[in-house]
Every structure is written in C-alpha cells, then in structure tokens.
Design a protein around this motif. Structure first.
Motif, PDB file in Angstrom:
ATOM      1  N   THR A  83       0.581  -1.327   0.203  1.00  0.00           N
ATOM      2  CA  THR A  83       0.011  -0.271   0.258  1.00  0.00           C
ATOM      3  C   THR A  83       0.779   1.299  -0.262  1.00  0.00           C
ATOM      4  N   ALA A  84       0.842   2.313  -1.078  1.00  0.00           N
ATOM      5  CA  ALA A  84       1.939   3.083  -1.198  1.00  0.00           C
ATOM      6  C   ALA A  84       0.447   4.428  -1.202  1.00  0.00           C
ATOM      7  N   VAL A  85      -0.481   4.912   0.068  1.00  0.00           N
ATOM      8  CA  VAL A  85      -0.121   4.704   1.254  1.00  0.00           C
ATOM      9  C   VAL A  85      -1.407   4.408   1.823  1.00  0.00           C
ATOM     10  N   SER A  86      -1.762   3.660   3.183  1.00  0.00           N
ATOM     11  CA  SER A  86      -2.527   3.990   4.058  1.00  0.00           C
ATOM     12  C   SER A  86      -2.388   5.040   4.710  1.00  0.00           C
ATOM     13  N   VAL A  87      -3.127   5.599   4.948  1.00  0.00           N
ATOM     14  CA  VAL A  87      -3.721   7.229   5.863  1.00  0.00           C
ATOM     15  C   VAL A  87      -3.985   6.891   7.532  1.00  0.00           C
ATOM     16  N   LEU A  88      -2.771   7.223   8.023  1.00  0.00           N
ATOM     17  CA  LEU A  88      -3.313   7.129   9.464  1.00  0.00           C
ATOM     18  C   LEU A  88      -3.759   8.358   9.394  1.00  0.00           C
ATOM     19  N   SER A  89      -3.888   9.036   9.470  1.00  0.00           N
ATOM     20  CA  SER A  89      -5.516  10.435  10.193  1.00  0.00           C
ATOM     21  C   SER A  89      -6.598  10.177   9.648  1.00  0.00           C
ATOM     22  N   THR A  90      -6.966   8.864   8.844  1.00  0.00           N
ATOM     23  CA  THR A  90      -8.321   8.821   8.667  1.00  0.00           C
ATOM     24  C   THR A  90      -8.921   7.411   9.055  1.00  0.00           C
ATOM     25  N   THR A  91      -7.520   6.412   9.541  1.00  0.00           N
ATOM     26  CA  THR A  91      -7.677   4.831   9.533  1.00  0.00           C
ATOM     27  C   THR A  91      -7.698   4.504  11.499  1.00  0.00           C
ATOM     28  N   HIS A  92      -8.174   3.742  11.737  1.00  0.00           N
ATOM     29  CA  HIS A  92      -7.667   3.870  13.150  1.00  0.00           C
ATOM     30  C   HIS A  92      -6.382   2.182  12.563  1.00  0.00           C
ATOM     31  N   PRO A  93      -5.327   2.557  13.505  1.00  0.00           N
ATOM     32  CA  PRO A  93      -4.456   1.680  13.217  1.00  0.00           C
ATOM     33  C   PRO A  93      -4.485   0.018  14.045  1.00  0.00           C
ATOM     34  N   VAL A  94      -6.121   0.057  14.720  1.00  0.00           N
ATOM     35  CA  VAL A  94      -5.386  -1.508  14.935  1.00  0.00           C
ATOM     36  C   VAL A  94      -6.505  -2.133  14.226  1.00  0.00           C
ATOM     37  N   ALA A  95      -7.236  -1.241  13.072  1.00  0.00           N
ATOM     38  CA  ALA A  95      -8.236  -1.577  13.152  1.00  0.00           C
ATOM     39  C   ALA A  95      -7.170  -2.703  11.344  1.00  0.00           C
ATOM     40  N   ARG A 151       2.444  -7.525  18.509  1.00  0.00           N
ATOM     41  CA  ARG A 151       2.376  -7.772  20.218  1.00  0.00           C
ATOM     42  C   ARG A 151       0.882  -8.969  19.852  1.00  0.00           C
ATOM     43  N   GLU A 152       0.792  -9.612  20.419  1.00  0.00           N
ATOM     44  CA  GLU A 152      -0.168 -10.418  21.372  1.00  0.00           C
ATOM     45  C   GLU A 152      -1.981  -9.855  21.120  1.00  0.00           C
ATOM     46  N   THR A 153      -1.626  -9.102  22.681  1.00  0.00           N
ATOM     47  CA  THR A 153      -2.041  -7.830  23.358  1.00  0.00           C
ATOM     48  C   THR A 153      -2.054  -6.672  22.537  1.00  0.00           C
ATOM     49  N   VAL A 154      -2.762  -5.513  23.014  1.00  0.00           N
ATOM     50  CA  VAL A 154      -2.412  -4.030  22.787  1.00  0.00           C
ATOM     51  C   VAL A 154      -3.417  -3.780  23.887  1.00  0.00           C
ATOM     52  N   ARG A 155      -3.536  -2.464  24.655  1.00  0.00           N
ATOM     53  CA  ARG A 155      -3.910  -1.624  24.790  1.00  0.00           C
ATOM     54  C   ARG A 155      -3.769  -0.031  24.330  1.00  0.00           C
ATOM     55  N   PHE A 161      -6.495   7.898  21.062  1.00  0.00           N
ATOM     56  CA  PHE A 161      -6.642   6.424  21.499  1.00  0.00           C
ATOM     57  C   PHE A 161      -6.668   5.792  23.359  1.00  0.00           C
ATOM     58  N   ALA A 162      -7.813   5.497  23.229  1.00  0.00           N
ATOM     59  CA  ALA A 162      -7.518   5.757  25.049  1.00  0.00           C
ATOM     60  C   ALA A 162      -8.673   3.863  25.428  1.00  0.00           C
ATOM     61  N   PHE A 163      -8.508   2.881  25.515  1.00  0.00           N
ATOM     62  CA  PHE A 163      -9.116   1.710  25.466  1.00  0.00           C
ATOM     63  C   PHE A 163      -7.905  -0.206  26.017  1.00  0.00           C
ATOM     64  N   ARG A 164      -8.944   0.017  27.068  1.00  0.00           N
ATOM     65  CA  ARG A 164      -8.562  -1.278  27.830  1.00  0.00           C
ATOM     66  C   ARG A 164      -7.233  -3.198  26.467  1.00  0.00           C
ATOM     67  N   GLU A 165      -6.863  -3.437  27.902  1.00  0.00           N
ATOM     68  CA  GLU A 165      -6.529  -4.054  26.685  1.00  0.00           C
ATOM     69  C   GLU A 165      -7.603  -5.310  26.360  1.00  0.00           C
ATOM     70  N   VAL A 166      -6.090  -5.264  24.669  1.00  0.00           N
ATOM     71  CA  VAL A 166      -7.543  -6.391  24.290  1.00  0.00           C
ATOM     72  C   VAL A 166      -6.510  -7.125  23.277  1.00  0.00           C
ATOM     73  N   PRO A 167      -6.807  -8.451  22.896  1.00  0.00           N
ATOM     74  CA  PRO A 167      -6.258  -9.689  22.284  1.00  0.00           C
ATOM     75  C   PRO A 167      -5.552  -9.181  20.658  1.00  0.00           C
ATOM     76  N   MET A 168      -5.132  -9.735  20.636  1.00  0.00           N
ATOM     77  CA  MET A 168      -5.331  -9.464  18.569  1.00  0.00           C
ATOM     78  C   MET A 168      -5.715 -10.470  18.430  1.00  0.00           C
ATOM     79  N   THR A 169      -6.658 -10.679  17.125  1.00  0.00           N
ATOM     80  CA  THR A 169      -7.199 -11.325  16.913  1.00  0.00           C
ATOM     81  C   THR A 169      -7.208 -10.845  14.741  1.00  0.00           C
ATOM     82  N   PRO A 170      -6.728 -11.898  13.709  1.00  0.00           N
ATOM     83  CA  PRO A 170      -5.408 -13.264  14.437  1.00  0.00           C
ATOM     84  C   PRO A 170      -4.509 -12.482  15.374  1.00  0.00           C
ATOM     85  N   ARG A 171      -3.877 -13.472  15.240  1.00  0.00           N
ATOM     86  CA  ARG A 171      -2.232 -13.054  15.889  1.00  0.00           C
ATOM     87  C   ARG A 171      -1.558 -13.504  15.105  1.00  0.00           C
TER      88      ARG A 171
END
Length: 336
Positions: A83-95, A151-155, A161-171
């Motif tokens: 991708t050139a590029v995926s824009v981080l100003s309009t995209t959620h990084p975890v998604a 990582r296997e989990t992220v918070r 961005f503020a949220f509790r720890e969640v597992p990354m799926t798929p790892r």
C-alpha cells in the motif's frame, strides 16, 4: 517501540499504480486496469506491486489500497503487494493492524504496509477524524499500529486512542514490512521513521539529489528505503507522457479540497510533467537503464517502484510494464 532495521538488501523493482482516471475514462475500468497491470507486473518479473489510496478525486480512484491489495494477492502467486499508502490520519491503527495480520497470514507474508500522514483534505471531515489528528496525531497512530502488529495484546492510553487491553486476532505471525511516506529531508516523518527504525517511502516529485539528502537526514540507506519514480520506456516516451499526463494532473490538482475550505496549492500541469520527465527514466530502454543505475548509485536506495501509467491508456500501461520487464530489469539485475 522500535522496529528492527533492515540490513542491506538485493535491489528490488516494483510497479506503483495510482489508478488515475484520465479524461474520458470510467472509474470501474480504471480499477480493472490496475488489477490487470498488477498481473502483468508479476508476469514481467517485477518483485512487487504497490497501490495508492485517494478519496473524492480523479487523481486516484482507489479509496482503499489495502482492499485492492487483498484482491491482487488472491489473483497472484509470487509478486509481493504493498500500500502506498494507507493513510493513518483517517484510519484506525488497530483496525489496519488486524487487516494486515489477516492478509499477511493468508498470503504467506507477501504484504507490505506503506503508511503516511496524508493531507489536510476534506477526508478528515468526512471520516470524522478531524484536523488535529492530521496535524499532531501521526506519531501516536504509528506507534499504536506498530504495537498492534507485533504483539499478542494491545492497549492504549493516549490523547486520541484510549482503550483497555484486548487480544489481537489473528495473532501476528511475523514482523510487518512497514515503510513510512515522507516529504523532504526536513520532514517530521523522516525523524519519526528514523527513531522507530522504519524505512522511508520517497515520493516521485523529488529527484536524486533531494532523495539523497533525505536518506542522509534519516541516517543512511541501510534501512531499506523505497524510492518512487516515473518510468516510461519507448523512443517516443517523452512525447507520450507529455500528451497524456497534464490532462490527468489538471483534473487531479483541481479536485483537492482542503479541510479548512482554503484553496489548495496547485502546480502547472505542463511544467510538472516536464519536471517529472527531466528527473526520471523516461526514454528509450538504454536511457532508462542508465538513469535507474545512476539513481541507485546517487541515492543509495536499492528498492525502486515505478509509476507506469503515464501514457494514460490500458494498452500503453501493459506495454510499458512488459518492456520494462524485458528490456530494463534484466540489465539492472545483471549489475548485481
């Protein structure tokens, strides 16, 4: 967190597809042209194919580089896709990290993730992320993406961005191949990428001297930076580019709408076309080989992706890809 720097690499050569709507063309046809061009690039022996992402403008009609990359990964077997590029100003990084991990797994690691800050365009209003995310949020977004993709989990406990720890799926199964789009040598993105140990994605509006200065400001070329160039092969290549490119650029420049409603800065399409022809490999095969060899030496960058759509037609794009694969790439690779 810091990603490990890449070591010296064998030169790589890719295709860069903007999916530009030239005057008189239909968006669906443009996207189908991009898919066919990617398949042609694999047949021609390119190492990778990269897709641009734009919203609300004819300059590029692909609104999701990752979605188009996913489609092409499913239609190819060897070529890597970025991708050139995926824009981080309009995209959620975890998604974005979730989607990367999924596609990385099913493609066997063939996905590159180019990320960038984007521009101060109306996209920020439409997608609800706002101007502040663009102006001051890139570092936080990039760090969250790196965390989620490694990582296997992220918070998160940041300003945006503020949220509790969640597992990354798929790892994640492997470290992501991430490159960061930047401007010139004084760009904040250069400093940020250097601090995180991430390679740069250098734009095609800069020539060798500016790219070399950017690489020097970063701290060297050993990180595996990616350089974007215009490449058009043919005895009448410059004439073909000058006949087609200004019309596309004129429509594209005019379609930029700023978030704050102020007029966007524009370039003269004819002058910009002449600039691109002057600094990039646009000419017969021997000239393109020499120009690319010179660029590799001057910049120290060993990964080049080529904008190949400058003729403005599907047939011209496919022919250009085939000629680069047959007449340019073998000579470049023979030198290494």
């Amino acid at each position: 967190m810091v990603q490990q720097r890449l070591g010296p690499v064998t030169p790589r050569f890719g295709v860069f597809l903007v999916s530009g709507r030239f005057p008189g063309q239909v968006d669906g046809d443009v996207l189908r042209r991009s898919v066919a061009a990617a398949e042609a690039a694999e047949r021609a022996g390119f190492d990778d194919v990269w897709f641009a992402e734009h919203h609300f403008m004819p300059y590029g009609v692909c609104p999701s580089a990752l979605t188009l990359a996913a489609h092409v990964l499913g239609r190819t077997s060897r070529v890597e896709v970025g991708t050139a590029v995926s824009v981080l100003s309009t995209t959620h990084p975890v998604a974005l990290a979730e989607q990367w991990a999924m596609l990385d797994a099913v493609s066997g690691g063939r996905l590159w993730l180019g990320v960038g800050r984007g521009g101060p365009w109306q996209d920020l209003e439409v997608f609800g992320t706002g101007l502040d995310r663009f102006e001051t949020g890139f570092a936080e977004s990039l760090d969250l993406l790196l965390a989620a993709a490694t990582r296997e989990t992220v918070r998160a406990d940041g300003a945006r961005f503020a949220f509790r720890e969640v597992p990354m799926t798929p790892r994640p199964e492997r470290r992501p191949k991430i490159v960061v789009a930047c401007g010139g040598a004084d760009s904040a993105a250069v400093r940020l990428a250097g601090e995180r140990g991430l390679p740069l994605l250098l734009g095609m509006h800069h020539g060798d001297e500016q790219k070399a200065a950017t690489v020097a400001a970063y701290g060297g070329a050993e990180a595996g930076h990616v350089s974007t160039v215009v490449c058009q092969v043919g005895e009448d290549a410059r004439e073909a580019v000058r006949a087609a490119l200004p019309g596309w650029l004129k429509d594209g420049f005019a379609a930029h709408v700023r978030f704050d409603g102020q007029p966007a800065k524009t370039r003269d399409p004819d002058e910009y076309t002449d600039h691109l022809c002057a600094i990039h490999p646009v000419g017969d095969a021997a000239y393109c080989v020499d120009r690319l060899r010179t660029s590799l030496r001057r910049t120290g960058v060993s990964h080049v992706i080529m904008f190949v759509e400058a003729s403005g037609t599907p047939e011209g794009t496919y022919e250009n890809i085939a000629r680069i694969g047959a007449e340019v790439l073998p000579a470049l690779r023979a030198a290494h």
